[in-house]
Design an enzyme around this catalytic site. Structure first.
Site, mmCIF file in Angstrom:
data_model
loop_
_atom_site.group_PDB
_atom_site.id
_atom_site.type_symbol
_atom_site.label_atom_id
_atom_site.label_comp_id
_atom_site.label_asym_id
_atom_site.label_seq_id
_atom_site.Cartn_x
_atom_site.Cartn_y
_atom_site.Cartn_z
ATOM 1 N N HIS A 217 0.868 -1.180 0.000
ATOM 2 C CA HIS A 217 0.000 0.000 0.000
ATOM 3 C C HIS A 217 0.903 1.228 0.000
ATOM 4 O O HIS A 217 2.019 1.202 0.517
ATOM 5 C CB HIS A 217 -0.866 -0.030 1.261
ATOM 6 C CG HIS A 217 -1.948 0.987 1.319
ATOM 7 N ND1 HIS A 217 -1.707 2.312 1.645
ATOM 8 C CD2 HIS A 217 -3.286 0.892 1.121
ATOM 9 C CE1 HIS A 217 -2.846 2.969 1.643
ATOM 10 N NE2 HIS A 217 -3.824 2.142 1.331
ATOM 11 N N LYS B 275 -11.013 -1.062 9.712
ATOM 12 C CA LYS B 275 -11.182 -2.245 8.868
ATOM 13 C C LYS B 275 -11.605 -3.475 9.675
ATOM 14 O O LYS B 275 -11.895 -4.529 9.100
ATOM 15 C CB LYS B 275 -9.886 -2.552 8.116
ATOM 16 C CG LYS B 275 -9.436 -1.454 7.152
ATOM 17 C CD LYS B 275 -8.155 -1.849 6.432
ATOM 18 C CE LYS B 275 -7.538 -0.670 5.695
ATOM 19 N NZ LYS B 275 -8.366 -0.157 4.600
ATOM 20 N N GLN C 92 -4.596 -5.590 6.658
ATOM 21 C CA GLN C 92 -5.519 -6.516 6.001
ATOM 22 C C GLN C 92 -5.496 -7.895 6.644
ATOM 23 O O GLN C 92 -6.121 -8.827 6.136
ATOM 24 C CB GLN C 92 -5.178 -6.621 4.507
ATOM 25 C CG GLN C 92 -5.303 -5.330 3.738
ATOM 26 C CD GLN C 92 -6.739 -4.859 3.602
ATOM 27 O OE1 GLN C 92 -7.676 -5.644 3.703
ATOM 28 N NE2 GLN C 92 -6.922 -3.565 3.375
ATOM 29 N N ASP D 71 2.983 -4.633 8.133
ATOM 30 C CA ASP D 71 1.703 -3.957 7.973
ATOM 31 C C ASP D 71 0.617 -5.028 7.997
ATOM 32 O O ASP D 71 0.450 -5.782 7.041
ATOM 33 C CB ASP D 71 1.683 -3.180 6.660
ATOM 34 C CG ASP D 71 0.353 -2.486 6.406
ATOM 35 O OD1 ASP D 71 -0.556 -2.601 7.257
ATOM 36 O OD2 ASP D 71 0.212 -1.838 5.349
ATOM 37 N N CYS E 263 -4.511 2.353 -3.865
ATOM 38 C CA CYS E 263 -3.289 2.810 -3.194
ATOM 39 C C CYS E 263 -2.174 1.776 -3.338
ATOM 40 O O CYS E 263 -1.361 1.585 -2.417
ATOM 41 C CB CYS E 263 -3.544 3.131 -1.722
ATOM 42 S SG CYS E 263 -4.565 4.593 -1.476
#
Length: 418
Positions: A133, A236, A213, A210, A376
Protein backbone atom coordinates in the site's frame (compact mmCIF):
# COMPACT_ATOMS: atom_id res chain seq x y z
CA UNK A 1 -29.06 -20.29 -0.01
CA UNK A 2 -25.80 -21.90 -1.11
CA UNK A 3 -24.31 -23.91 1.74
CA UNK A 4 -20.55 -23.87 2.21
CA UNK A 5 -18.47 -25.63 4.87
CA UNK A 6 -17.10 -23.40 7.64
CA UNK A 7 -19.62 -20.57 7.34
CA UNK A 8 -20.65 -18.55 10.36
CA UNK A 9 -24.30 -17.95 11.24
CA UNK A 10 -24.46 -15.15 8.69
CA UNK A 11 -28.11 -14.30 9.30
CA UNK A 12 -27.50 -13.75 13.01
CA UNK A 13 -24.31 -11.76 12.47
CA UNK A 14 -25.84 -9.49 9.84
CA UNK A 15 -28.51 -8.42 12.35
CA UNK A 16 -25.70 -6.73 14.32
CA UNK A 17 -24.84 -4.40 11.41
CA UNK A 18 -27.54 -1.78 10.78
CA UNK A 19 -26.07 -0.48 7.54
CA UNK A 20 -26.45 -3.88 5.85
CA UNK A 21 -30.21 -3.26 5.82
CA UNK A 22 -29.73 -0.05 3.83
CA UNK A 23 -31.76 0.19 0.63
CA UNK A 24 -30.30 2.09 -2.33
CA UNK A 25 -31.13 2.80 -5.97
CA UNK A 26 -34.83 2.06 -6.45
CA UNK A 27 -35.25 -0.29 -3.55
CA UNK A 28 -32.17 -2.46 -3.98
CA UNK A 29 -30.69 -3.78 -0.75
CA UNK A 30 -27.02 -2.92 -0.42
CA UNK A 31 -24.49 -5.63 -1.25
CA UNK A 32 -21.41 -4.37 0.54
CA UNK A 33 -18.22 -5.80 -0.99
CA UNK A 34 -15.76 -3.02 -0.09
CA UNK A 35 -14.48 -4.36 3.21
CA UNK A 36 -10.79 -3.98 2.36
CA UNK A 37 -11.42 -0.23 2.30
CA UNK A 38 -13.45 -0.16 5.52
CA UNK A 39 -15.73 -2.50 7.40
CA UNK A 40 -19.21 -1.83 8.67
CA UNK A 41 -19.75 -1.38 12.40
CA UNK A 42 -21.90 -3.59 14.64
CA UNK A 43 -24.41 -2.14 17.08
CA UNK A 44 -22.12 -3.16 19.93
CA UNK A 45 -19.45 -0.71 18.71
CA UNK A 46 -21.95 2.04 17.95
CA UNK A 47 -23.47 1.63 21.42
CA UNK A 48 -20.03 1.80 23.06
CA UNK A 49 -19.29 5.07 21.26
CA UNK A 50 -22.64 6.57 22.22
CA UNK A 51 -22.31 5.49 25.85
CA UNK A 52 -18.83 6.99 26.09
CA UNK A 53 -19.96 10.38 24.82
CA UNK A 54 -23.22 10.35 26.78
CA UNK A 55 -21.87 9.11 30.13
CA UNK A 56 -18.07 9.32 30.38
CA UNK A 57 -16.71 12.02 28.07
CA UNK A 58 -13.61 13.71 29.53
CA UNK A 59 -9.91 14.04 28.81
CA UNK A 60 -7.74 11.20 30.08
CA UNK A 61 -4.89 10.69 32.53
CA UNK A 62 -4.56 14.04 34.26
CA UNK A 63 -7.98 14.69 35.77
CA UNK A 64 -8.98 13.63 39.28
CA UNK A 65 -12.75 14.01 38.85
CA UNK A 66 -14.98 11.01 38.28
CA UNK A 67 -15.46 11.51 34.52
CA UNK A 68 -11.72 11.79 33.89
CA UNK A 69 -11.11 8.63 35.89
CA UNK A 70 -13.83 6.77 33.99
CA UNK A 71 -12.55 7.96 30.61
CA UNK A 72 -9.00 6.96 31.54
CA UNK A 73 -10.14 3.51 32.65
CA UNK A 74 -12.01 2.99 29.38
CA UNK A 75 -9.13 4.24 27.25
CA UNK A 76 -6.49 2.17 29.01
CA UNK A 77 -8.90 -0.76 29.14
CA UNK A 78 -9.01 -0.65 25.36
CA UNK A 79 -5.22 -0.93 25.35
CA UNK A 80 -5.50 -4.07 27.47
CA UNK A 81 -8.01 -5.56 25.05
CA UNK A 82 -5.83 -4.86 22.02
CA UNK A 83 -2.77 -6.29 23.76
CA UNK A 84 -4.63 -9.52 24.48
CA UNK A 85 -6.07 -9.61 20.93
CA UNK A 86 -2.58 -9.60 19.36
CA UNK A 87 -0.88 -11.58 22.16
CA UNK A 88 1.48 -8.73 23.04
CA UNK A 89 3.91 -9.55 25.87
CA UNK A 90 3.10 -6.21 27.52
CA UNK A 91 0.26 -3.70 27.29
CA UNK A 92 2.91 -0.98 27.27
CA UNK A 93 3.97 -2.14 23.81
CA UNK A 94 0.61 -1.05 22.33
CA UNK A 95 0.64 2.51 20.95
CA UNK A 96 -2.55 4.16 19.74
CA UNK A 97 -2.29 6.23 16.56
CA UNK A 98 -4.91 7.64 14.22
CA UNK A 99 -4.48 4.89 11.59
CA UNK A 100 -1.98 2.39 10.17
CA UNK A 101 -0.45 5.09 7.97
CA UNK A 102 0.51 7.09 11.04
CA UNK A 103 1.89 3.94 12.66
CA UNK A 104 4.13 3.28 9.65
CA UNK A 105 5.23 6.91 9.47
CA UNK A 106 5.98 6.81 13.18
CA UNK A 107 8.48 3.99 12.73
CA UNK A 108 10.07 5.60 9.67
CA UNK A 109 10.62 8.87 11.53
CA UNK A 110 11.89 7.17 14.67
CA UNK A 111 14.56 5.39 12.65
CA UNK A 112 15.51 8.58 10.85
CA UNK A 113 16.15 10.33 14.16
CA UNK A 114 17.55 7.37 16.10
CA UNK A 115 21.05 6.89 17.38
CA UNK A 116 23.08 3.84 16.48
CA UNK A 117 22.51 0.98 16.07
CA UNK A 118 19.06 1.85 14.69
CA UNK A 119 19.78 4.98 12.65
CA UNK A 120 18.96 4.95 8.95
CA UNK A 121 21.51 7.02 6.99
CA UNK A 122 23.33 7.13 3.65
CA UNK A 123 25.33 4.03 4.52
CA UNK A 124 22.23 1.90 5.05
CA UNK A 125 19.38 0.31 3.10
CA UNK A 126 15.61 -0.04 3.44
CA UNK A 127 13.74 -3.05 2.02
CA UNK A 128 10.04 -3.14 1.06
CA UNK A 129 7.98 -4.92 -1.63
CA UNK A 130 6.30 -4.01 -4.88
CA UNK A 131 2.87 -4.99 -3.53
CA UNK A 132 2.77 -2.47 -0.67
CA UNK A 133 0.00 0.00 0.00
CA UNK A 134 1.25 3.53 -0.63
CA UNK A 135 1.32 3.99 3.15
CA UNK A 136 4.16 1.51 3.27
CA UNK A 137 6.00 2.96 0.28
CA UNK A 138 5.90 6.74 0.58
CA UNK A 139 7.22 7.00 4.18
CA UNK A 140 10.27 4.96 3.19
CA UNK A 141 10.81 7.01 0.03
CA UNK A 142 10.71 10.16 2.16
CA UNK A 143 13.14 8.65 4.67
CA UNK A 144 15.50 7.60 1.87
CA UNK A 145 15.38 11.08 0.35
CA UNK A 146 16.11 12.75 3.68
CA UNK A 147 18.88 10.44 4.80
CA UNK A 148 20.47 9.20 1.58
CA UNK A 149 19.61 5.58 2.40
CA UNK A 150 19.03 3.21 -0.52
CA UNK A 151 15.50 1.90 -1.02
CA UNK A 152 15.22 -1.67 -2.37
CA UNK A 153 12.24 -3.94 -2.93
CA UNK A 154 11.06 -7.43 -3.77
CA UNK A 155 9.33 -7.83 -7.13
CA UNK A 156 6.23 -9.87 -7.95
CA UNK A 157 5.71 -13.14 -9.78
CA UNK A 158 3.16 -13.44 -12.57
CA UNK A 159 0.70 -15.09 -10.19
CA UNK A 160 0.79 -12.32 -7.61
CA UNK A 161 3.30 -13.69 -5.12
CA UNK A 162 6.48 -12.11 -3.80
CA UNK A 163 9.58 -13.07 -5.76
CA UNK A 164 12.06 -14.01 -3.05
CA UNK A 165 14.59 -15.53 -5.43
CA UNK A 166 16.96 -12.61 -4.78
CA UNK A 167 16.30 -12.28 -1.06
CA UNK A 168 20.00 -12.10 -0.22
CA UNK A 169 20.40 -9.17 -2.61
CA UNK A 170 17.37 -7.26 -1.33
CA UNK A 171 18.09 -7.83 2.37
CA UNK A 172 21.81 -7.35 2.96
CA UNK A 173 24.20 -6.54 5.80
CA UNK A 174 23.41 -2.86 5.13
CA UNK A 175 19.66 -3.28 5.62
CA UNK A 176 18.31 -1.49 8.68
CA UNK A 177 14.59 -2.11 8.24
CA UNK A 178 12.42 -4.53 6.25
CA UNK A 179 8.81 -3.37 6.00
CA UNK A 180 6.15 -5.43 4.23
CA UNK A 181 2.47 -6.24 4.23
CA UNK A 182 1.21 -9.47 5.74
CA UNK A 183 -1.76 -9.54 3.35
CA UNK A 184 -1.94 -7.53 0.13
CA UNK A 185 -4.82 -5.08 0.03
CA UNK A 186 -5.13 -5.32 -3.75
CA UNK A 187 -4.39 -8.99 -4.52
CA UNK A 188 -5.18 -10.70 -1.23
CA UNK A 189 -1.79 -12.44 -1.21
CA UNK A 190 -0.69 -13.76 2.19
CA UNK A 191 3.06 -13.31 2.34
CA UNK A 192 5.70 -15.77 3.64
CA UNK A 193 6.54 -14.01 6.90
CA UNK A 194 8.88 -16.66 8.26
CA UNK A 195 11.34 -16.59 5.34
CA UNK A 196 11.55 -12.79 5.30
CA UNK A 197 11.88 -12.44 9.07
CA UNK A 198 14.56 -15.15 9.19
CA UNK A 199 16.67 -13.38 6.55
CA UNK A 200 16.23 -10.00 8.27
CA UNK A 201 17.29 -11.42 11.61
CA UNK A 202 20.32 -13.06 10.01
CA UNK A 203 21.63 -9.64 8.95
CA UNK A 204 20.45 -7.76 12.05
CA UNK A 205 17.68 -5.78 10.34
CA UNK A 206 14.48 -4.71 12.05
CA UNK A 207 11.14 -5.94 10.70
CA UNK A 208 7.91 -3.95 10.45
CA UNK A 209 4.75 -5.78 9.32
CA UNK A 210 1.70 -3.96 7.97
CA UNK A 211 -1.16 -6.11 9.28
CA UNK A 212 -3.99 -3.80 8.21
CA UNK A 213 -5.52 -6.52 6.00
CA UNK A 214 -4.71 -9.30 8.46
CA UNK A 215 -5.90 -8.11 11.88
CA UNK A 216 -9.60 -8.03 10.84
CA UNK A 217 -9.56 -11.45 9.21
CA UNK A 218 -7.32 -13.94 11.01
CA UNK A 219 -5.68 -14.58 14.37
CA UNK A 220 -2.80 -12.13 14.85
CA UNK A 221 -0.02 -13.16 17.23
CA UNK A 222 2.79 -10.62 17.27
CA UNK A 223 5.06 -12.98 19.18
CA UNK A 224 4.60 -15.77 16.64
CA UNK A 225 5.28 -13.37 13.74
CA UNK A 226 8.74 -12.60 15.08
CA UNK A 227 8.62 -8.99 13.88
CA UNK A 228 9.85 -5.94 15.76
CA UNK A 229 6.85 -3.76 14.88
CA UNK A 230 3.31 -4.51 13.70
CA UNK A 231 0.88 -1.88 12.44
CA UNK A 232 -2.86 -2.07 11.79
CA UNK A 233 -5.96 0.08 11.77
CA UNK A 234 -9.29 -0.03 13.59
CA UNK A 235 -11.81 0.89 10.92
CA UNK A 236 -11.18 -2.24 8.87
CA UNK A 237 -11.94 -4.50 11.87
CA UNK A 238 -15.41 -3.27 12.88
CA UNK A 239 -13.98 -0.32 14.83
CA UNK A 240 -14.38 3.42 14.19
CA UNK A 241 -12.22 5.53 11.96
CA UNK A 242 -9.49 7.62 13.54
CA UNK A 243 -7.79 4.84 15.52
CA UNK A 244 -4.75 2.76 14.61
CA UNK A 245 -2.25 0.62 16.47
CA UNK A 246 1.49 0.27 16.46
CA UNK A 247 2.90 -2.62 18.44
CA UNK A 248 6.64 -2.56 19.09
CA UNK A 249 9.07 -4.58 21.16
CA UNK A 250 9.52 -2.96 24.56
CA UNK A 251 13.28 -2.54 24.36
CA UNK A 252 13.00 -0.79 21.00
CA UNK A 253 10.32 1.58 22.24
CA UNK A 254 12.55 2.46 25.18
CA UNK A 255 15.56 3.16 22.96
CA UNK A 256 13.95 4.98 20.02
CA UNK A 257 13.10 8.70 20.07
CA UNK A 258 9.54 10.06 19.96
CA UNK A 259 8.07 11.37 16.72
CA UNK A 260 5.55 13.90 18.07
CA UNK A 261 6.07 16.27 20.98
CA UNK A 262 3.45 17.73 23.27
CA UNK A 263 1.35 17.01 26.29
CA UNK A 264 1.33 13.63 28.02
CA UNK A 265 4.43 12.29 26.23
CA UNK A 266 6.75 14.12 28.63
CA UNK A 267 8.17 13.38 32.04
CA UNK A 268 9.56 16.84 32.81
CA UNK A 269 9.75 20.06 30.80
CA UNK A 270 11.90 23.15 31.30
CA UNK A 271 12.75 25.94 28.92
CA UNK A 272 16.09 24.27 28.30
CA UNK A 273 15.17 20.61 27.76
CA UNK A 274 12.57 17.91 28.29
CA UNK A 275 12.58 14.28 29.32
CA UNK A 276 10.06 11.76 28.06
CA UNK A 277 7.50 9.46 29.60
CA UNK A 278 7.91 5.70 29.21
CA UNK A 279 6.19 3.92 26.33
CA UNK A 280 3.44 3.87 25.27
CA UNK A 281 2.75 7.47 26.34
CA UNK A 282 6.10 8.58 24.93
CA UNK A 283 4.56 8.15 21.47
CA UNK A 284 1.04 9.48 22.19
CA UNK A 285 1.42 13.26 22.27
CA UNK A 286 -1.62 15.39 22.99
CA UNK A 287 -5.21 14.35 23.56
CA UNK A 288 -5.46 10.84 22.13
CA UNK A 289 -8.37 9.34 20.13
CA UNK A 290 -10.23 8.40 23.31
CA UNK A 291 -13.68 7.54 21.99
CA UNK A 292 -12.14 5.81 19.00
CA UNK A 293 -10.01 3.62 21.28
CA UNK A 294 -13.10 2.73 23.30
CA UNK A 295 -14.84 1.80 20.05
CA UNK A 296 -11.88 -0.31 18.98
CA UNK A 297 -11.99 -2.08 22.33
CA UNK A 298 -15.65 -2.90 21.71
CA UNK A 299 -14.77 -4.18 18.22
CA UNK A 300 -12.09 -6.41 19.71
CA UNK A 301 -14.67 -7.77 22.16
CA UNK A 302 -17.07 -8.44 19.29
CA UNK A 303 -14.53 -10.23 17.09
CA UNK A 304 -13.11 -12.20 19.99
CA UNK A 305 -16.55 -13.44 21.00
CA UNK A 306 -17.10 -14.83 17.51
CA UNK A 307 -13.55 -16.21 17.25
CA UNK A 308 -10.88 -15.09 14.79
CA UNK A 309 -10.24 -18.67 13.70
CA UNK A 310 -13.93 -19.04 12.83
CA UNK A 311 -13.90 -15.71 10.98
CA UNK A 312 -10.86 -16.86 8.97
CA UNK A 313 -12.59 -20.14 8.08
CA UNK A 314 -15.74 -18.29 7.01
CA UNK A 315 -13.83 -15.91 4.77
CA UNK A 316 -11.78 -18.73 3.27
CA UNK A 317 -15.00 -20.49 2.26
CA UNK A 318 -16.49 -17.30 0.81
CA UNK A 319 -13.28 -16.46 -1.07
CA UNK A 320 -12.98 -19.96 -2.50
CA UNK A 321 -16.58 -19.78 -3.67
CA UNK A 322 -16.06 -16.32 -5.16
CA UNK A 323 -12.99 -17.42 -7.11
CA UNK A 324 -14.93 -20.40 -8.47
CA UNK A 325 -17.85 -18.21 -9.54
CA UNK A 326 -15.63 -15.50 -11.04
CA UNK A 327 -13.99 -18.17 -13.20
CA UNK A 328 -17.39 -18.58 -14.88
CA UNK A 329 -17.42 -14.97 -16.09
CA UNK A 330 -16.11 -14.65 -19.68
CA UNK A 331 -13.11 -12.36 -20.21
CA UNK A 332 -12.53 -11.88 -16.49
CA UNK A 333 -8.94 -11.94 -15.25
CA UNK A 334 -8.08 -12.09 -11.56
CA UNK A 335 -5.03 -10.01 -10.65
CA UNK A 336 -3.19 -12.07 -8.05
CA UNK A 337 -3.55 -15.63 -6.77
CA UNK A 338 -6.30 -17.58 -8.52
CA UNK A 339 -6.80 -20.08 -5.71
CA UNK A 340 -7.88 -19.59 -2.11
CA UNK A 341 -4.61 -20.93 -0.76
CA UNK A 342 -2.46 -18.39 1.09
CA UNK A 343 -4.72 -15.52 0.18
CA UNK A 344 -7.10 -13.19 1.91
CA UNK A 345 -10.62 -12.11 1.08
CA UNK A 346 -9.84 -9.26 -1.36
CA UNK A 347 -10.12 -10.19 -5.05
CA UNK A 348 -9.13 -7.72 -7.76
CA UNK A 349 -9.99 -8.32 -11.40
CA UNK A 350 -10.34 -6.78 -14.83
CA UNK A 351 -13.27 -7.52 -17.13
CA UNK A 352 -12.24 -7.59 -20.78
CA UNK A 353 -11.54 -4.09 -22.04
CA UNK A 354 -14.23 -2.48 -19.86
CA UNK A 355 -12.66 0.14 -17.63
CA UNK A 356 -12.92 -0.76 -13.92
CA UNK A 357 -14.59 2.58 -13.16
CA UNK A 358 -17.36 1.70 -15.62
CA UNK A 359 -17.67 -1.75 -14.05
CA UNK A 360 -17.99 -0.21 -10.59
CA UNK A 361 -20.56 2.35 -11.70
CA UNK A 362 -22.85 -0.22 -13.31
CA UNK A 363 -22.50 -2.52 -10.31
CA UNK A 364 -23.42 0.39 -8.05
CA UNK A 365 -26.64 0.83 -10.01
CA UNK A 366 -27.41 -2.77 -9.01
CA UNK A 367 -26.78 -1.93 -5.35
CA UNK A 368 -23.38 -3.66 -5.32
CA UNK A 369 -20.60 -1.69 -3.61
CA UNK A 370 -17.08 -2.55 -4.83
CA UNK A 371 -13.87 -0.54 -5.02
CA UNK A 372 -12.29 0.57 -8.30
CA UNK A 373 -8.92 2.14 -9.05
CA UNK A 374 -5.38 1.20 -8.09
CA UNK A 375 -6.28 0.79 -4.39
CA UNK A 376 -3.29 2.81 -3.19
CA UNK A 377 -1.10 0.12 -4.77
CA UNK A 378 -0.28 1.66 -8.14
CA UNK A 379 3.03 -0.23 -8.55
CA UNK A 380 1.01 -3.47 -8.69
CA UNK A 381 -1.09 -2.11 -11.56
CA UNK A 382 2.08 -1.00 -13.36
CA UNK A 383 3.62 -4.46 -12.83
CA UNK A 384 0.67 -6.18 -14.50
CA UNK A 385 0.15 -3.59 -17.23
CA UNK A 386 -3.34 -2.49 -16.24
CA UNK A 387 -4.73 0.98 -15.48
CA UNK A 388 -6.78 -0.14 -12.49
CA UNK A 389 -8.87 -3.02 -11.14
CA UNK A 390 -12.28 -3.73 -9.73
CA UNK A 391 -11.96 -5.15 -6.22
CA UNK A 392 -14.52 -7.18 -4.31
CA UNK A 393 -13.59 -7.81 -0.69
CA UNK A 394 -15.43 -9.90 1.85
CA UNK A 395 -15.80 -10.06 5.63
CA UNK A 396 -17.45 -12.03 8.41
CA UNK A 397 -20.95 -10.89 7.35
CA UNK A 398 -20.46 -11.66 3.64
CA UNK A 399 -22.67 -14.39 2.22
CA UNK A 400 -22.66 -16.73 -0.79
CA UNK A 401 -25.79 -14.88 -1.95
CA UNK A 402 -23.74 -11.68 -2.20
CA UNK A 403 -21.16 -13.49 -4.31
CA UNK A 404 -23.98 -14.64 -6.58
CA UNK A 405 -25.25 -11.07 -6.75
CA UNK A 406 -21.79 -9.93 -7.85
CA UNK A 407 -21.70 -12.55 -10.62
CA UNK A 408 -25.16 -11.52 -11.81
CA UNK A 409 -24.07 -7.90 -11.67
CA UNK A 410 -21.01 -8.61 -13.81
CA UNK A 411 -23.23 -10.32 -16.38
CA UNK A 412 -25.30 -7.14 -16.44
CA UNK A 413 -22.09 -5.14 -16.97
CA UNK A 414 -21.11 -7.32 -19.92
CA UNK A 415 -24.54 -6.98 -21.48
CA UNK A 416 -24.57 -3.22 -20.88
CA UNK A 417 -21.29 -2.74 -22.73
CA UNK A 418 -22.19 -5.22 -25.42
Amino acid sequence: MTQLPGLLDIEAIRKDFPLLDRVVHDGKKIVYLDNAATSQKPRQVLDALNEYYEQHNANVHRGVHVLAEEATALYEGARDKVAAFINAPSRDEVIFTKNASESLNLVANMLGWADEPYRVDRETEIAITEMEHHSNIVPWQLLAQRTGAKLKWFGLTDDGRLDLSNIEEVITEKTKIVSFTLVSNIMGTVNPVEAIVRRAQDVGALVLIDASQAAPHMPLDVQALGADFVAFTGHKMCGPTGIGVLWGRQELLEDLPPFLGGGEMIETVSMHASTYAPAPHKFEAGTPPIAQAVGLGAAVDYLTAIGMDKIAAHEHAITEYAIKRLAEVPDLRIIGPTTAEDRGAAISFVLGDIHPHDVGQVLDEQGIAVRVGHHCARPVCLRYGIPATTRASFYLYSSPAEVDALIDGLEHVRNFFG
